[in-house]
Design a protein around this motif. Structure first.
Motif, PDB file in Angstrom:
ATOM      1  N   LEU A  36       0.954  -1.179  -0.054  1.00 47.15           N
ATOM      2  CA  LEU A  36      -0.047  -0.072   0.035  1.00 47.15           C
ATOM      3  C   LEU A  36       0.909   1.134  -0.005  1.00 47.15           C
ATOM      4  N   THR A  37       0.719   2.289  -0.853  1.00 44.49           N
ATOM      5  CA  THR A  37       1.440   3.325  -1.074  1.00 44.49           C
ATOM      6  C   THR A  37       0.617   4.603  -0.836  1.00 44.49           C
ATOM      7  N   VAL A  38       1.085   5.671  -0.542  1.00 46.73           N
ATOM      8  CA  VAL A  38       0.469   6.806  -0.523  1.00 46.73           C
ATOM      9  C   VAL A  38       1.386   7.849  -1.617  1.00 46.73           C
ATOM     10  N   LEU A  39       0.706   8.549  -2.141  1.00 49.55           N
ATOM     11  CA  LEU A  39       1.469   9.447  -3.108  1.00 49.55           C
ATOM     12  C   LEU A  39       0.622  10.912  -3.341  1.00 49.55           C
ATOM     13  N   GLY A  40       1.265  11.959  -3.365  1.00 51.04           N
ATOM     14  CA  GLY A  40       0.631  13.178  -3.393  1.00 51.04           C
ATOM     15  C   GLY A  40       1.619  14.492  -3.553  1.00 51.04           C
ATOM     16  N   VAL A  41       1.156  15.609  -3.500  1.00 49.18           N
ATOM     17  CA  VAL A  41       1.809  16.719  -3.570  1.00 49.18           C
ATOM     18  C   VAL A  41       2.433  16.740  -2.395  1.00 49.18           C
ATOM     19  N   PHE A 128      -3.977   8.077  -3.733  1.00 47.85           N
ATOM     20  CA  PHE A 128      -3.572   9.697  -4.182  1.00 47.85           C
ATOM     21  C   PHE A 128      -4.099  10.675  -3.218  1.00 47.85           C
ATOM     22  N   ASN A 129      -3.067  11.281  -2.420  1.00 40.13           N
ATOM     23  CA  ASN A 129      -3.584  12.195  -1.411  1.00 40.13           C
ATOM     24  C   ASN A 129      -3.308  13.810  -2.010  1.00 40.13           C
ATOM     25  N   MET A 130      -4.608  14.428  -1.847  1.00 42.33           N
ATOM     26  CA  MET A 130      -4.459  15.661  -2.253  1.00 42.33           C
ATOM     27  C   MET A 130      -5.139  16.621  -1.173  1.00 42.33           C
ATOM     28  N   ALA A 131      -4.722  18.025  -1.207  1.00 44.87           N
ATOM     29  CA  ALA A 131      -5.465  18.868  -0.184  1.00 44.87           C
ATOM     30  C   ALA A 131      -6.632  19.494  -1.198  1.00 44.87           C
ATOM     31  N   MET A 132      -7.525  19.766  -0.169  1.00 39.80           N
ATOM     32  CA  MET A 132      -8.892  20.390  -0.810  1.00 39.80           C
ATOM     33  C   MET A 132      -9.599  19.420  -1.875  1.00 39.80           C
ATOM     34  N   GLU A 133     -10.254  19.753  -2.717  1.00 41.33           N
ATOM     35  CA  GLU A 133     -11.198  19.256  -3.577  1.00 41.33           C
ATOM     36  C   GLU A 133     -10.625  19.002  -5.004  1.00 41.33           C
ATOM     37  N   ALA A 135      -8.447  17.491  -7.783  1.00 47.90           N
ATOM     38  CA  ALA A 135      -7.687  16.328  -8.184  1.00 47.90           C
ATOM     39  C   ALA A 135      -6.877  16.547  -9.321  1.00 47.90           C
ATOM     40  N   THR A 136      -7.049  17.648  -9.968  1.00 51.74           N
ATOM     41  CA  THR A 136      -6.135  17.912 -11.328  1.00 51.74           C
ATOM     42  C   THR A 136      -4.646  18.109 -11.024  1.00 51.74           C
ATOM     43  N   GLU A 137      -4.255  18.380  -9.737  1.00 55.24           N
ATOM     44  CA  GLU A 137      -2.899  18.533  -9.737  1.00 55.24           C
ATOM     45  C   GLU A 137      -2.236  17.292  -9.759  1.00 55.24           C
ATOM     46  N   MET A 138      -2.801  16.217  -9.730  1.00 56.17           N
ATOM     47  CA  MET A 138      -2.182  14.935 -10.066  1.00 56.17           C
ATOM     48  C   MET A 138      -2.145  14.394 -11.331  1.00 56.17           C
ATOM     49  N   LYS A 139      -2.964  15.182 -12.169  1.00 53.72           N
ATOM     50  CA  LYS A 139      -3.379  14.712 -13.482  1.00 53.72           C
ATOM     51  C   LYS A 139      -2.174  14.573 -14.429  1.00 53.72           C
ATOM     52  N   ASP A 140      -1.207  15.438 -14.297  1.00 56.20           N
ATOM     53  CA  ASP A 140      -0.087  15.277 -15.055  1.00 56.20           C
ATOM     54  C   ASP A 140       0.744  14.076 -14.728  1.00 56.20           C
ATOM     55  N   VAL A 141       1.161  13.895 -13.437  1.00 55.63           N
ATOM     56  CA  VAL A 141       1.594  12.640 -13.018  1.00 55.63           C
ATOM     57  C   VAL A 141       0.960  11.415 -13.390  1.00 55.63           C
ATOM     58  N   LEU A 142      -0.309  11.151 -13.270  1.00 57.61           N
ATOM     59  CA  LEU A 142      -0.841  10.141 -13.542  1.00 57.61           C
ATOM     60  C   LEU A 142      -1.071   9.763 -15.050  1.00 57.61           C
ATOM     61  N   GLN A 143      -1.002  10.827 -15.772  1.00 60.66           N
ATOM     62  CA  GLN A 143      -0.892  10.490 -17.398  1.00 60.66           C
ATOM     63  C   GLN A 143       0.565  10.076 -17.639  1.00 60.66           C
ATOM     64  N   ILE A 144       1.790  10.672 -17.039  1.00 61.67           N
ATOM     65  CA  ILE A 144       3.096   9.955 -17.311  1.00 61.67           C
ATOM     66  C   ILE A 144       3.321   8.651 -16.892  1.00 61.67           C
ATOM     67  N   VAL A 145       2.424   8.149 -15.590  1.00 58.10           N
ATOM     68  CA  VAL A 145       2.746   6.966 -15.458  1.00 58.10           C
ATOM     69  C   VAL A 145       1.887   5.909 -16.313  1.00 58.10           C
ATOM     70  N   VAL A 146       0.758   6.414 -16.591  1.00 53.20           N
ATOM     71  CA  VAL A 146       0.005   5.336 -17.739  1.00 53.20           C
ATOM     72  C   VAL A 146       0.811   5.387 -19.000  1.00 53.20           C
ATOM     73  N   HIS A 147       1.302   6.361 -19.413  1.00 54.35           N
ATOM     74  CA  HIS A 147       2.225   6.513 -20.499  1.00 54.35           C
ATOM     75  C   HIS A 147       3.120   5.153 -20.490  1.00 54.35           C
ATOM     76  N   ALA A 148       3.865   5.483 -19.342  1.00 57.68           N
ATOM     77  CA  ALA A 148       5.145   4.724 -19.117  1.00 57.68           C
ATOM     78  C   ALA A 148       4.781   3.350 -18.820  1.00 57.68           C
ATOM     79  N   PHE A 149       3.412   2.799 -18.256  1.00 58.02           N
ATOM     80  CA  PHE A 149       3.192   1.786 -18.021  1.00 58.02           C
ATOM     81  C   PHE A 149       2.852   0.991 -19.616  1.00 58.02           C
ATOM     82  N   LEU A 150       2.260   1.768 -20.408  1.00 54.34           N
ATOM     83  CA  LEU A 150       2.082   1.433 -21.674  1.00 54.34           C
ATOM     84  C   LEU A 150       3.412   0.940 -22.593  1.00 54.34           C
ATOM     85  N   ARG A 151       4.421   1.732 -22.361  1.00 54.83           N
ATOM     86  CA  ARG A 151       5.889   1.643 -22.976  1.00 54.83           C
ATOM     87  C   ARG A 151       6.473   0.487 -22.540  1.00 54.83           C
ATOM     88  N   MET A 152       6.274   0.151 -21.171  1.00 55.40           N
ATOM     89  CA  MET A 152       7.073  -0.845 -20.532  1.00 55.40           C
ATOM     90  C   MET A 152       6.001  -2.002 -20.361  1.00 55.40           C
TER      91      MET A 152
END
Length: 469
Positions: A36-41, A128-133, A135-152
């Motif tokens: 179990l992992t926690v990730l966030g800004v 994915f831990n975020m302050a306030m409501e 979620a878009t601040e994590m959008k960029d990171v999630l995109q790259i992770v998904v892209h990397a998973f596709l590549r790998m």
């Protein structure tokens, strides 16, 4: 235990392997783990969330108090092991993303994207831990992770995603923010399709094909930890209650998962760490971008530039071939310094024209109105420098090729002159051997003739080797 060194963004595979292997031996091989992992800004309360949920003591403070990623094993009670299907829960606390002190570094995107990709890839559940409501601040990171998973091609293991929105106390927040969550998911689906298209995947893919995410069930709204301003403010009981609800759901979720798949033990987890780390090290290209839109725009420009570069190389290759043919057809006495100067001048003019073509193509591309070009404006100068470097490379290539052609032509002339001289010398020797025989009407038998020729040939070869070039 520190699994990712935050100072150098590296996993010490040998050290981690030795420590966990010893632990596996001490446990007698009973080391099935769920991760179990926690990730966030940065400074969104990631460590506090884990500490509250599991009674841990991860460091908590403002700023960059966690560097890299730290792991802690939680032993599962024996009467609960069968239900969860594991002996331990491995909790990973990570460094905050988008740290201000790293923002000025050239590779700040790469640091965050590599870290996120590693910990999400290792996890069964990622919070994915975020302050306030928002979620878009994590959008960029999630995109790259998904892209990397596709590549790998790591899609075989689908990580479960839980979005935790901190400091939201309104009981109706879940319903009121449904529109924002739907909009975020639509964006993530769009980015996943773009990434799949860029990676030449045959089928149309959505975010849920890569990550296990439910729009209704996997979003949590947690009120602030304090009533008022700490340190004198009282603790908000609502915080603990909401965290407990999240924890309860996670354990129910893990129970259901245990029926479908068997958790890894420590040796299998280590093999996965090595595989994932090696894949991350070889995917530097995608991690350097802010999100998939930037990566796709850059990739499209790279494809165009490759076409322009090939056209440049082809033109220079044809020009060099023409000049080599021209040199081969010239008499050696004409290949003087003036020819070299003229060829050099022609080459420089040709190279200048072709380099200008690439720069004009580049300028026209950025003025063409193609989608998302504004995202890669900062890379424009890199492509300009690449064009100039290409010009220098082809200048060196063309100069060396026609100089080599001149050298070969002059060498051929010397070789032809030498062969003519050798031929005349041999003919003279043969005539010198045959003339006395003709004058004296002396007939030699085959053995005598062969002996005389052999002596003459040996003597002639020794003389020929002394002829200057």
């Amino acid at each position: 235990m520190e699994i990712i060194d935050g100072d150098v963004s590296n996993i010490s595979l040998q050290w981690v392997t030795d420590v966990l292997s010893q632990l596996h031996a001490k446990l007698g091989g009973r080391s099935k783990i769920l991760v179990l992992t926690v990730l966030g800004v940065q400074s969104t309360g990631k460590s506090t969330l884990l500490n509250t949920m599991f009674g841990l003591q991860f460091a908590v403070s403002s700023g960059r108090c966690t560097r890299g990623a730290f792991t802690l094993l939680i032993k599962v009670a024996e009467n609960f092991q069968q239900e969860l299907g594991c002996d331990f829960i491995l909790v990973i606390d990570t460094e905050g993303l988008k740290a201000p002190e790293l923002a000025k570094l050239e590779d700040s995107y790469q640091h965050d994207n590599e870290l996120a990709n590693l910990v999400i890839g290792l996890s069964d559940i990622t919070i994915f831990n975020m302050a306030m409501e928002n979620a878009t601040e994590m959008k960029d990171v999630l995109q790259i992770v998904v892209h990397a998973f596709l590549r790998m091609e790591k899609i075989g293991k689908k990580t479960n995603c839980q979005f935790v929105h901190q400091n939201v106390s309104d009981v109706s927040a879940h319903e009121q923010n449904m529109r924002d969550r739907k909009h975020l998911l639509e964006q993530l689906n769009e980015m996943t399709k773009a990434a799949a298209n860029m990676e030449k995947k045959c089928k149309e893919m959505n975010f849920s094909d890569i990550m296990d995410y439910d729009l209704e069930k996997h979003n949590w709204y947690i009120p602030a930890l304090w009533h008022g301003v700490p340190p004198m403010a009282p603790v908000n009981l609502g915080y603990s209650q909401k965290v407990y609800e999240l924890k309860k759901y996670l354990f129910e979720f893990l129970k259901d998962c245990s029926k479908e798949r068997t958790p890894n033990d420590i040796p299998q987890f280590l093999a996965w760490v090595r595989s994932l780390w090696n894949a991350v090290k070889h995917e530097n290209f995608i991690f350097s971008f802010r999100n998939s839109l930037v990566a796709e725009a850059y990739n499209q420009l790279s494809v165009k530039y490759a076409e322009w570069e090939w056209g440049f190389r082809k033109e220079i290759h044809f020009w060099v071939s023409e000049k080599e043919t021209f040199i081969q057809n010239q008499p050696p006495d004409k290949l003087d310094t003036n020819v070299s100067i003229r060829l050099k001048s022609e080459a420089q003019e040709k190279l200048r024209q072709e380099a200008e073509k690439i720069l004009n193509h580049l300028q026209q591309y950025f003025e063409s109105g193609t989608a998302n070009l504004h995202l890669i404006e900062k890379y424009k100068e890199d492509f300009r420098r690449s064009a100039n470097s290409l010009r220098n490379e082809l200048e060196s290539y063309s100069f060396s090729k026609w100089q080599e052609a001149i050298h070969i032509k002059k060498g051929q002339h010397k070789t032809d002159a030498m062969l003519s001289k050798y031929k005349r010398k041999i003919e003279e020797k043969v005539d010198g051997l045959l003339n006395p025989c003709r004058k004296s009407n002396c007939k030699l038998n085959n053995d005598e003739l062969e002996k005389e020729l052999e002596n003459m040939w040996t003597e002639t070869l020794s003389e020929l080797s002394l002829i200057p070039l």
